[in-house]
Motif scaffolding. Sequence first.
Motif, PDB file in Angstrom:
ATOM      1  N   PHE A   1       0.830  -1.206   0.000  1.00 17.92           N
ATOM      2  CA  PHE A   1       0.000   0.000   0.000  1.00 17.92           C
ATOM      3  C   PHE A   1       0.865   1.257   0.000  1.00 17.92           C
ATOM      4  O   PHE A   1       0.513   2.268  -0.625  1.00 17.92           O
ATOM      5  N   ALA A   2       2.008   1.211   0.678  1.00 18.49           N
ATOM      6  CA  ALA A   2       2.880   2.390   0.739  1.00 18.49           C
ATOM      7  C   ALA A   2       3.376   2.786  -0.648  1.00 18.49           C
ATOM      8  O   ALA A   2       3.530   3.968  -0.943  1.00 18.49           O
ATOM      9  N   SER A   3       3.628   1.806  -1.513  1.00 17.73           N
ATOM     10  CA  SER A   3       4.165   2.111  -2.840  1.00 17.73           C
ATOM     11  C   SER A   3       3.143   2.753  -3.759  1.00 17.73           C
ATOM     12  O   SER A   3       3.501   3.295  -4.800  1.00 17.73           O
ATOM     13  N   THR A   4       1.851   2.717  -3.392  1.00 18.64           N
ATOM     14  CA  THR A   4       0.828   3.337  -4.243  1.00 18.64           C
ATOM     15  C   THR A   4       0.834   4.853  -4.117  1.00 18.64           C
ATOM     16  O   THR A   4       0.352   5.556  -5.009  1.00 18.64           O
ATOM     17  N   GLY A   5       1.356   5.388  -3.010  1.00 14.94           N
ATOM     18  CA  GLY A   5       1.364   6.838  -2.817  1.00 14.94           C
ATOM     19  C   GLY A   5       0.018   7.403  -2.412  1.00 14.94           C
ATOM     20  O   GLY A   5      -0.152   8.619  -2.396  1.00 14.94           O
ATOM     21  N   ILE A   6      -0.927   6.559  -2.051  1.00 20.27           N
ATOM     22  CA  ILE A   6      -2.267   7.022  -1.664  1.00 20.27           C
ATOM     23  C   ILE A   6      -2.253   7.373  -0.181  1.00 20.27           C
ATOM     24  O   ILE A   6      -1.977   6.520   0.660  1.00 20.27           O
ATOM     25  N   LYS A   7      -2.558   8.640   0.138  1.00 25.68           N
ATOM     26  CA  LYS A   7      -2.550   9.101   1.524  1.00 25.68           C
ATOM     27  C   LYS A   7      -3.938   9.386   2.061  1.00 25.68           C
ATOM     28  O   LYS A   7      -4.114   9.546   3.261  1.00 25.68           O
ATOM     29  N   SER A   8      -4.932   9.498   1.185  1.00 17.63           N
ATOM     30  CA  SER A   8      -6.310   9.734   1.620  1.00 17.63           C
ATOM     31  C   SER A   8      -7.240   9.322   0.492  1.00 17.63           C
ATOM     32  O   SER A   8      -6.800   9.024  -0.628  1.00 17.63           O
ATOM     33  N   LEU A   9      -8.541   9.317   0.787  1.00 17.50           N
ATOM     34  CA  LEU A   9      -9.529   8.964  -0.237  1.00 17.50           C
ATOM     35  C   LEU A   9      -9.593  10.012  -1.341  1.00 17.50           C
ATOM     36  O   LEU A   9     -10.161   9.754  -2.411  1.00 17.50           O
ATOM     37  N   ARG A  10      -9.028  11.199  -1.092  1.00 18.09           N
ATOM     38  CA  ARG A  10      -8.995  12.224  -2.128  1.00 18.09           C
ATOM     39  C   ARG A  10      -8.007  11.879  -3.241  1.00 18.09           C
ATOM     40  O   ARG A  10      -8.036  12.501  -4.305  1.00 18.09           O
ATOM     41  N   ASP A  11      -7.138  10.906  -2.989  1.00 17.01           N
ATOM     42  CA  ASP A  11      -6.147  10.507  -3.992  1.00 17.01           C
ATOM     43  C   ASP A  11      -6.682   9.457  -4.960  1.00 17.01           C
ATOM     44  O   ASP A  11      -5.936   9.012  -5.836  1.00 17.01           O
ATOM     45  N   VAL A  12      -7.922   9.046  -4.792  1.00 18.74           N
ATOM     46  CA  VAL A  12      -8.530   8.077  -5.707  1.00 18.74           C
ATOM     47  C   VAL A  12      -9.888   8.608  -6.172  1.00 18.74           C
ATOM     48  O   VAL A  12     -10.482   9.478  -5.537  1.00 18.74           O
ATOM     49  N   VAL A  13     -10.355   8.063  -7.277  1.00 17.12           N
ATOM     50  CA  VAL A  13     -11.671   8.413  -7.823  1.00 17.12           C
ATOM     51  C   VAL A  13     -12.479   7.129  -7.963  1.00 17.12           C
ATOM     52  O   VAL A  13     -11.972   6.126  -8.496  1.00 17.12           O
TER      53      VAL A  13
ATOM     54  N   MET B   1      -0.140  15.366 -12.627  1.00 14.30           N
ATOM     55  CA  MET B   1      -0.072  15.277 -11.179  1.00 14.30           C
ATOM     56  C   MET B   1       0.877  16.324 -10.606  1.00 14.30           C
ATOM     57  O   MET B   1       0.634  16.871  -9.516  1.00 14.30           O
ATOM     58  N   GLU B   2       1.945  16.640 -11.315  1.00 19.35           N
ATOM     59  CA  GLU B   2       2.861  17.685 -10.859  1.00 19.35           C
ATOM     60  C   GLU B   2       2.152  19.027 -10.788  1.00 19.35           C
ATOM     61  O   GLU B   2       2.309  19.781  -9.821  1.00 19.35           O
ATOM     62  N   HIS B   3       1.351  19.332 -11.810  1.00 22.38           N
ATOM     63  CA  HIS B   3       0.614  20.600 -11.831  1.00 22.38           C
ATOM     64  C   HIS B   3      -0.420  20.654 -10.715  1.00 22.38           C
ATOM     65  O   HIS B   3      -0.608  21.704 -10.081  1.00 22.38           O
ATOM     66  N   LEU B   4      -1.104  19.544 -10.472  1.00 20.84           N
ATOM     67  CA  LEU B   4      -2.107  19.515  -9.413  1.00 20.84           C
ATOM     68  C   LEU B   4      -1.457  19.713  -8.045  1.00 20.84           C
ATOM     69  O   LEU B   4      -1.989  20.442  -7.200  1.00 20.84           O
ATOM     70  N   LYS B   5      -0.310  19.069  -7.812  1.00 21.36           N
ATOM     71  CA  LYS B   5       0.373  19.217  -6.529  1.00 21.36           C
ATOM     72  C   LYS B   5       0.827  20.658  -6.328  1.00 21.36           C
ATOM     73  O   LYS B   5       0.801  21.173  -5.212  1.00 21.36           O
ATOM     74  N   ALA B   6       1.260  21.314  -7.421  1.00 25.33           N
ATOM     75  CA  ALA B   6       1.673  22.712  -7.315  1.00 25.33           C
ATOM     76  C   ALA B   6       0.500  23.609  -6.928  1.00 25.33           C
ATOM     77  O   ALA B   6       0.684  24.635  -6.273  1.00 25.33           O
ATOM     78  N   LYS B   7      -0.711  23.221  -7.329  1.00 20.10           N
ATOM     79  CA  LYS B   7      -1.910  23.993  -6.983  1.00 20.10           C
ATOM     80  C   LYS B   7      -2.516  23.569  -5.651  1.00 20.10           C
ATOM     81  O   LYS B   7      -3.525  24.135  -5.227  1.00 20.10           O
ATOM     82  N   GLY B   8      -1.926  22.562  -5.001  1.00 20.84           N
ATOM     83  CA  GLY B   8      -2.474  22.083  -3.738  1.00 20.84           C
ATOM     84  C   GLY B   8      -3.700  21.212  -3.914  1.00 20.84           C
ATOM     85  O   GLY B   8      -4.549  21.146  -3.026  1.00 20.84           O
ATOM     86  N   LEU B   9      -3.795  20.510  -5.059  1.00 20.23           N
ATOM     87  CA  LEU B   9      -4.947  19.660  -5.351  1.00 20.23           C
ATOM     88  C   LEU B   9      -4.516  18.204  -5.440  1.00 20.23           C
ATOM     89  O   LEU B   9      -3.352  17.888  -5.656  1.00 20.23           O
ATOM     90  N   THR B  10      -5.493  17.317  -5.272  1.00 20.54           N
ATOM     91  CA  THR B  10      -5.253  15.880  -5.385  1.00 20.54           C
ATOM     92  C   THR B  10      -5.761  15.372  -6.732  1.00 20.54           C
ATOM     93  O   THR B  10      -6.276  16.145  -7.553  1.00 20.54           O
ATOM     94  N   HIS B  11      -5.630  14.077  -6.941  1.00 23.08           N
ATOM     95  CA  HIS B  11      -6.071  13.471  -8.198  1.00 23.08           C
ATOM     96  C   HIS B  11      -7.554  13.698  -8.446  1.00 23.08           C
ATOM     97  O   HIS B  11      -7.980  13.903  -9.588  1.00 23.08           O
ATOM     98  N   SER B  12      -8.372  13.718  -7.408  1.00 19.87           N
ATOM     99  CA  SER B  12      -9.820  13.912  -7.553  1.00 19.87           C
ATOM    100  C   SER B  12     -10.192  15.380  -7.671  1.00 19.87           C
ATOM    101  O   SER B  12     -11.372  15.721  -7.632  1.00 19.87           O
TER     102      SER B  12
END
Length: 313
Positions: free
Chosen positions: A121-133, A222-233
């Motif tokens: 699970f650690a290798s997926t990089g998922i830290k919260s439910l906001r990181d998945v859709v 994903m780089e652009h989203l992280k720069a904006k403070g957003l997650t994958h969802s």
Amino acid sequence: MGNDGGSIPKRRELVKEAARNPTVSELKASAFESLNHAWTHDPISSEPIDLETVVSDWRGRLYNYESILKGLMPGSSDDYSDTKQDITPPALVDTSTNSSSVGNGESTATSTAIFPTELSFASTGIKSLRDVVKLKFKRYTPPGGGNKKEKEIFACPVTLKELGPSTKSLYLVPCGHVFADMAIQMITEKVCPECSESFKSEDVIPILPTDKADIQRLSKRMEHLKAKGLTHSLKKDKSASKEKKRNKRTADEANGDADKEKETKKAKKSAGDSISSRVSGINNAATAALTARVLADQDEAMKRRKLAAAGLL
């Protein structure tokens, strides 16, 4: 050999075929087998994937919702630490040959892309439910299938093609509706055909991509989203905001300590000036030093009495 009428085999009889590189057909079969396994099995738990409750991360991987919940629970055996998330896609081990698709949207990948069968699970990089859709697949009963549930398939709502490893599929963020690649190419407006929610072209996520161009596009997104403070969802990244608050609190504490130190130095300096002014009339240096020490002790005792009276001691 051994007078039993046998014979010793020669090397050319044992080695029937020399070592060779796999053919294109063999590479296709291997890639399809890996893709099919990734479509049908959760890489974390190795259990069959339930398309009714399936979720996907920014790389387009598929997971059971229950596996993500278990991984996020405190005290799980595979807790994810708050280290910086690595956005280098490790989904594919080898992509030496790019995949392509034909006009009907079916995948004709000739790459040797191998999806990992097991992941921590650690290798997926998922830290919260906001990181998945959460993906929304549509059930469809082909003509002649009757009302039997086992005849139902998960199909694209537009083309009615069955979704799976044989069809290049993608989903939209944030709504999560799944379509065949051909269906999204057909629509002219950037609006989901199912729920009419608008989307951007960069928020079209291929499921289990094998094309290098798709993988690089997802990484940049994903780089652009992280720069904006957003997650994958496309929701705010709470971990980023927490880190900002923590850094601000640390800076405020450092500034507060500096201010206190300045005030202490200022108070000591003013007290020293006051004592110096009171002993300035004494010509004898030893007497002046002794008097200054006595006055300092008296000032300190007076200060303590005032603090005790105020209830601060």
